[in-house]
Motif scaffolding. Structure first.
Motif, PDB file in Angstrom:
ATOM      1  N   SER A  58      44.617 -34.964  45.582  1.00 20.07           N
ATOM      2  CA  SER A  58      44.678 -34.058  46.623  1.00 20.07           C
ATOM      3  C   SER A  58      44.253 -34.108  47.792  1.00 20.07           C
ATOM      4  CB  SER A  58      44.146 -32.580  45.817  1.00 20.07           C
ATOM      5  OG  SER A  58      44.701 -32.243  44.659  1.00 20.07           O
ATOM      6  N   THR A  59      44.524 -33.657  48.907  1.00 19.49           N
ATOM      7  CA  THR A  59      43.949 -33.820  50.419  1.00 19.49           C
ATOM      8  C   THR A  59      44.072 -32.289  50.931  1.00 19.49           C
ATOM      9  OG1 THR A  59      44.627 -36.121  50.428  1.00 19.49           O
ATOM     10  CG2 THR A  59      44.089 -34.936  52.499  1.00 19.49           C
ATOM     11  N   PHE A  60      43.004 -31.879  51.625  1.00 17.11           N
ATOM     12  CA  PHE A  60      42.931 -30.755  52.182  1.00 17.11           C
ATOM     13  C   PHE A  60      42.610 -31.074  53.666  1.00 17.11           C
ATOM     14  CE2 PHE A  60      41.459 -30.046  47.878  1.00 17.11           C
ATOM     15  CZ  PHE A  60      42.056 -28.778  47.416  1.00 17.11           C
ATOM     16  N   VAL A  61      43.076 -30.599  54.502  1.00 18.13           N
ATOM     17  CA  VAL A  61      43.031 -30.652  56.295  1.00 18.13           C
ATOM     18  C   VAL A  61      42.364 -29.053  56.617  1.00 18.13           C
ATOM     19  CG1 VAL A  61      43.652 -31.304  58.402  1.00 18.13           C
ATOM     20  CG2 VAL A  61      44.857 -32.029  56.527  1.00 18.13           C
ATOM     21  N   LEU A  62      41.101 -29.356  57.187  1.00 14.95           N
ATOM     22  CA  LEU A  62      40.515 -28.058  57.505  1.00 14.95           C
ATOM     23  C   LEU A  62      40.163 -27.836  58.938  1.00 14.95           C
ATOM     24  CD1 LEU A  62      37.645 -27.830  54.869  1.00 14.95           C
ATOM     25  CD2 LEU A  62      39.768 -27.110  54.584  1.00 14.95           C
ATOM     26  N   ASP A  63      40.116 -26.823  59.592  1.00 18.73           N
ATOM     27  CA  ASP A  63      39.789 -26.975  60.923  1.00 18.73           C
ATOM     28  C   ASP A  63      38.305 -26.865  61.101  1.00 18.73           C
ATOM     29  OD1 ASP A  63      39.113 -24.257  60.709  1.00 18.73           O
ATOM     30  OD2 ASP A  63      40.601 -23.462  61.773  1.00 18.73           O
ATOM     31  N   ASN A  64      37.848 -26.908  62.367  1.00 18.56           N
ATOM     32  CA  ASN A  64      36.508 -26.627  62.646  1.00 18.56           C
ATOM     33  C   ASN A  64      35.715 -25.514  62.158  1.00 18.56           C
ATOM     34  OD1 ASN A  64      34.211 -28.471  64.015  1.00 18.56           O
ATOM     35  ND2 ASN A  64      34.218 -26.952  65.418  1.00 18.56           N
ATOM     36  N   LEU A  69      44.050 -25.763  56.903  1.00 17.64           N
ATOM     37  CA  LEU A  69      45.194 -25.886  57.852  1.00 17.64           C
ATOM     38  C   LEU A  69      46.346 -26.537  57.112  1.00 17.64           C
ATOM     39  CD1 LEU A  69      43.665 -27.250  60.885  1.00 17.64           C
ATOM     40  CD2 LEU A  69      44.269 -24.937  60.798  1.00 17.64           C
ATOM     41  N   ASN A  70      46.116 -27.436  56.527  1.00 13.29           N
ATOM     42  CA  ASN A  70      47.299 -28.101  55.384  1.00 13.29           C
ATOM     43  C   ASN A  70      46.859 -28.826  54.365  1.00 13.29           C
ATOM     44  OD1 ASN A  70      49.909 -29.115  55.253  1.00 13.29           O
ATOM     45  ND2 ASN A  70      50.145 -29.843  57.463  1.00 13.29           N
ATOM     46  N   PHE A  71      47.792 -29.308  53.636  1.00 12.62           N
ATOM     47  CA  PHE A  71      47.547 -30.088  52.264  1.00 12.62           C
ATOM     48  C   PHE A  71      48.628 -30.955  51.879  1.00 12.62           C
ATOM     49  CE2 PHE A  71      47.861 -25.454  52.112  1.00 12.62           C
ATOM     50  CZ  PHE A  71      49.251 -25.354  51.249  1.00 12.62           C
ATOM     51  N   ASN A  72      48.396 -31.602  51.035  1.00 14.12           N
ATOM     52  CA  ASN A  72      49.647 -32.473  50.374  1.00 14.12           C
ATOM     53  C   ASN A  72      50.381 -31.737  49.407  1.00 14.12           C
ATOM     54  OD1 ASN A  72      47.505 -32.755  48.265  1.00 14.12           O
ATOM     55  ND2 ASN A  72      48.080 -34.890  48.080  1.00 14.12           N
ATOM     56  N   ASN A  73      51.482 -32.209  48.561  1.00 17.20           N
ATOM     57  CA  ASN A  73      51.985 -31.546  47.684  1.00 17.20           C
ATOM     58  C   ASN A  73      51.252 -31.358  46.296  1.00 17.20           C
ATOM     59  OD1 ASN A  73      54.497 -31.396  49.239  1.00 17.20           O
ATOM     60  ND2 ASN A  73      55.209 -33.016  48.579  1.00 17.20           N
ATOM     61  N   GLU A  74      50.270 -32.144  46.375  1.00 19.88           N
ATOM     62  CA  GLU A  74      49.602 -31.986  44.759  1.00 19.88           C
ATOM     63  C   GLU A  74      48.579 -30.774  44.943  1.00 19.88           C
ATOM     64  OE1 GLU A  74      49.340 -33.973  42.058  1.00 19.88           O
ATOM     65  OE2 GLU A  74      51.231 -35.189  43.098  1.00 19.88           O
ATOM     66  N   LEU A 110      27.756 -31.226  58.612  1.00 22.06           N
ATOM     67  CA  LEU A 110      29.157 -31.258  59.659  1.00 22.06           C
ATOM     68  C   LEU A 110      29.078 -30.637  60.853  1.00 22.06           C
ATOM     69  CD1 LEU A 110      31.940 -30.909  57.006  1.00 22.06           C
ATOM     70  CD2 LEU A 110      31.431 -33.082  58.297  1.00 22.06           C
ATOM     71  N   ASP A 111      28.277 -29.653  61.093  1.00 21.99           N
ATOM     72  CA  ASP A 111      27.926 -29.021  62.453  1.00 21.99           C
ATOM     73  C   ASP A 111      26.984 -30.029  63.146  1.00 21.99           C
ATOM     74  OD1 ASP A 111      29.603 -26.857  62.144  1.00 21.99           O
ATOM     75  OD2 ASP A 111      28.291 -25.412  61.194  1.00 21.99           O
ATOM     76  N   LYS A 112      26.107 -30.487  62.416  1.00 20.17           N
ATOM     77  CA  LYS A 112      25.146 -31.394  63.081  1.00 20.17           C
ATOM     78  C   LYS A 112      25.378 -32.657  63.536  1.00 20.17           C
ATOM     79  CE  LYS A 112      21.689 -29.680  60.123  1.00 20.17           C
ATOM     80  NZ  LYS A 112      20.606 -30.063  59.204  1.00 20.17           N
ATOM     81  N   ASN A 113      26.235 -33.212  62.657  1.00 20.93           N
ATOM     82  CA  ASN A 113      26.601 -34.764  62.937  1.00 20.93           C
ATOM     83  C   ASN A 113      28.137 -34.756  62.499  1.00 20.93           C
ATOM     84  OD1 ASN A 113      26.723 -37.365  62.811  1.00 20.93           O
ATOM     85  ND2 ASN A 113      25.813 -37.912  60.895  1.00 20.93           N
ATOM     86  N   SER A 114      28.700 -35.178  63.713  1.00 13.67           N
ATOM     87  CA  SER A 114      30.360 -35.383  63.559  1.00 13.67           C
ATOM     88  C   SER A 114      30.689 -36.724  62.797  1.00 13.67           C
ATOM     89  CB  SER A 114      30.887 -35.670  65.066  1.00 13.67           C
ATOM     90  OG  SER A 114      30.481 -36.676  65.622  1.00 13.67           O
ATOM     91  N   ASN A 115      29.726 -37.484  62.573  1.00 15.01           N
ATOM     92  CA  ASN A 115      30.108 -38.672  61.889  1.00 15.01           C
ATOM     93  C   ASN A 115      29.672 -38.555  60.239  1.00 15.01           C
ATOM     94  OD1 ASN A 115      31.131 -40.088  63.989  1.00 15.01           O
ATOM     95  ND2 ASN A 115      29.251 -40.821  64.711  1.00 15.01           N
ATOM     96  N   LEU A 142      38.465 -39.225  62.985  1.00 13.23           N
ATOM     97  CA  LEU A 142      37.960 -39.552  64.288  1.00 13.23           C
ATOM     98  C   LEU A 142      39.013 -38.983  65.248  1.00 13.23           C
ATOM     99  CD1 LEU A 142      37.818 -43.389  63.435  1.00 13.23           C
ATOM    100  CD2 LEU A 142      35.744 -41.930  63.690  1.00 13.23           C
ATOM    101  N   TYR A 143      38.369 -38.846  66.536  1.00 12.97           N
ATOM    102  CA  TYR A 143      39.020 -38.401  67.559  1.00 12.97           C
ATOM    103  C   TYR A 143      39.841 -36.735  67.615  1.00 12.97           C
ATOM    104  CZ  TYR A 143      38.822 -43.317  68.259  1.00 12.97           C
ATOM    105  OH  TYR A 143      38.519 -44.584  68.496  1.00 12.97           O
ATOM    106  N   SER A 144      38.764 -36.155  66.431  1.00 13.39           N
ATOM    107  CA  SER A 144      39.429 -35.018  66.244  1.00 13.39           C
ATOM    108  C   SER A 144      38.501 -33.883  65.434  1.00 13.39           C
ATOM    109  CB  SER A 144      40.745 -34.945  65.217  1.00 13.39           C
ATOM    110  OG  SER A 144      41.083 -33.512  64.447  1.00 13.39           O
ATOM    111  N   ASP A 145      38.486 -32.550  65.515  1.00 18.70           N
ATOM    112  CA  ASP A 145      37.481 -31.756  64.997  1.00 18.70           C
ATOM    113  C   ASP A 145      37.895 -31.495  63.405  1.00 18.70           C
ATOM    114  OD1 ASP A 145      35.807 -31.391  67.161  1.00 18.70           O
ATOM    115  OD2 ASP A 145      37.094 -29.665  67.969  1.00 18.70           O
ATOM    116  N   GLU A 146      39.416 -31.729  63.230  1.00 19.71           N
ATOM    117  CA  GLU A 146      39.499 -31.600  61.756  1.00 19.71           C
ATOM    118  C   GLU A 146      38.775 -32.405  60.601  1.00 19.71           C
ATOM    119  OE1 GLU A 146      43.797 -32.503  61.717  1.00 19.71           O
ATOM    120  OE2 GLU A 146      44.314 -30.588  62.708  1.00 19.71           O
ATOM    121  N   ILE A 147      38.602 -31.536  59.645  1.00 17.32           N
ATOM    122  CA  ILE A 147      37.875 -32.202  58.335  1.00 17.32           C
ATOM    123  C   ILE A 147      38.980 -32.423  57.240  1.00 17.32           C
ATOM    124  CG2 ILE A 147      36.304 -31.671  56.798  1.00 17.32           C
ATOM    125  CD1 ILE A 147      35.080 -29.625  59.169  1.00 17.32           C
ATOM    126  N   ILE A 148      38.629 -33.632  56.550  1.00 17.93           N
ATOM    127  CA  ILE A 148      39.352 -34.058  55.330  1.00 17.93           C
ATOM    128  C   ILE A 148      38.554 -33.896  54.265  1.00 17.93           C
ATOM    129  CG2 ILE A 148      40.488 -35.916  54.234  1.00 17.93           C
ATOM    130  CD1 ILE A 148      42.124 -34.743  56.431  1.00 17.93           C
TER     131      ILE A 148
END
Length: 284
Positions: A58-64, A69-74, A110-115, A142-148
Motif C-alpha cells: 500500500s502506498t499513501f501520498v500526503l501533502d505537507n 492526497l492519493n493512494f494506490n489501488n491496494e 519531517l518538519d525539521k529535516n526534509s531528508n 525529492l523536489y517536492s513537499d509530498e510525503i510517501i
C-alpha cells in the motif's frame, strides 16, 4: 548464526573470537550446524535458502500538512474504505491511538529535516473497525513537499513442498544430493567471479552435468545460471544501499567485468537504474 540456520543456511560459520567464552559458544554452534548439514544430506535433502521478495503493498501520498492526497489501488482494498471517503483526510485519522505518538514524532522530524526517512510499525483502523498491523516506510519525495508512506512486507517463497516432490526424482543418492548442495554453496561464496561452465562445475564436483542441472531445477526451481545472476544482483543492490563504494567497483565486486552489462541486468531485474538508489554518506 541461529537465524541463518533457521532459514536453512547450514554453511554459515562464526569466525574465531579472541574472547574465550564467545569462542567456545561459536565453536559449539559451528559444530551443530555441521552436524545438521551432514544429517540433512544423509537423508537425501539439501538446505536451500528461502527466496524472498520485498513487496510494497500500500502506498499513501500526503501533502505537507499530512493530508491524504492519493493512494494506490491496494489501500481501499486492504483497509476496506471507499476511496472517496478517505481522500483529503488527515492521515492520522487512519491509525490507531497506540500509533499516534510514533506518528506525531515523525511529523516533528519531517518538519525539521526534509531528508528524513524512517521505518516503523503502524496500526491502521480499517473501515470495519478492526486493527491492521503494518510495517511502513515514511519519506519525503525529492523536489517536492509530498510525503510517501509505503506498507512493506517481506514474503518468503513457499518451499515446503520442494523436497516432497523428489519422490519420483533421481536426485536421491547421497553423493548426488551432496553435489547439488556443494554447487549451491560454491555459487554463494564465489559471486565475485565468473560462473564456470556446467561441464567444468560437473568435473569440479565429480558428477554428471545432468545431475547438477536437473537437481538445481528440482530443489531451487531455477537454473544454475539464473540462481548465480539473481544472487549477485541482490548482493550488488545491498552494497549500493549500504556503502558509498562506486557503482563500477560494486559491479566488479559482483562478477561484472563490464559495467554496461551490470547496468542492463540490474535494470531488467529491479526496474530502475543502480544510480536511482539513495546512498549513504561518502565516508561510510
Amino acid at each position: 548464526m541461529l537465524f541463518e540456520m533457521a532459514i536453512g543456511n547450514m554453511t554459515f560459520r562464526i569466525q574465531d573470537n579472541s574472547n574465550d567464552e564467545l569462542k567456545n559458544i561459536a565453536a559449539a554452534l559451528n559444530k551443530i550446524a555441521e552436524d545438521l548439514q551432514k544429517i540433512i544430506l544423509a537423508s537425501g535433502y539439501i538446505t536451500a535458502y528461502y527466496p524472498y521478495q520485498n513487496l510494497i503493498q500500500s502506498t499513501f501520498v500526503l501533502d505537507n500538512d499530512f493530508v491524504l492526497l492519493n493512494f494506490n489501488n491496494e489501500v481501499p482494498l486492504t483497509l476496506k474504505y471507499k476511496p472517496d471517503t478517505i481522500v483529503n483526510t488527515d492521515f492520522g485519522k487512519l491509525i490507531d491511538q497506540q500509533s499516534k505518538d510514533l506518528w506525531n514524532g515523525i511529523l516533528d522530524e519531517l518538519d525539521k529535516n526534509s531528508n528524513y526517512t524512517t521505518s516503523l510499525q503502524l496500526f491502521f483502523i480499517t473501515g470495519d473497525n478492526h486493527l491492521m498491523q503494518s510495517f511502513c516506510t515514511v519519506s519525503r519525495l525529492l523536489y517536492s513537499d509530498e510525503i510517501i508512506v509505503s506498507s512493506v512486507s517481506t514474503i518468503l517463497e513457499d518451499m515446503r513442498d520442494i523436497n516432497d516432490r523428489l519422490s519420483g526424482s533421481k536426485i536421491r543418492k547421497h553423493n548426488e544430493v551432496t553435489a547439488v548442495q556443494n554447487l549451491h554453496d560454491y555459487i554463494l561464496s564465489h559471486l565475485d567471479e565468473p560462473l564456470p561452465t556446467l561441464h567444468s562445475l560437473a568435473q569440479m564436483f565429480a558428477v554428471e552435468e545432468h545431475i547438477l542441472k536437473n537437481g538445481f531445477r528440482t530443489f531451487l526451481k531455477t537454473s544454475v545460471y539464473n540462481f548465480y545472476q539473481e544472487e549477485r544482483l541482490k548482493r550488488a543492490h545491498l552494497m549500493i544501499r549500504q556503502t558509498s563504494v562506486s557503482l563500477k567497483e560494486i559491479a566488479y565486486l559482483n562478477g561484472f567485468k563490464v559495467y554496461l552489462n551490470f547496468y542492463k541486468a540490474f535494470k531488467k531485474r529491479f526496474g530502475y537504474n543502480p544510480s536511482d538508489i539513495s546512498r549513504p554518506d561518502e565516508n561510510l
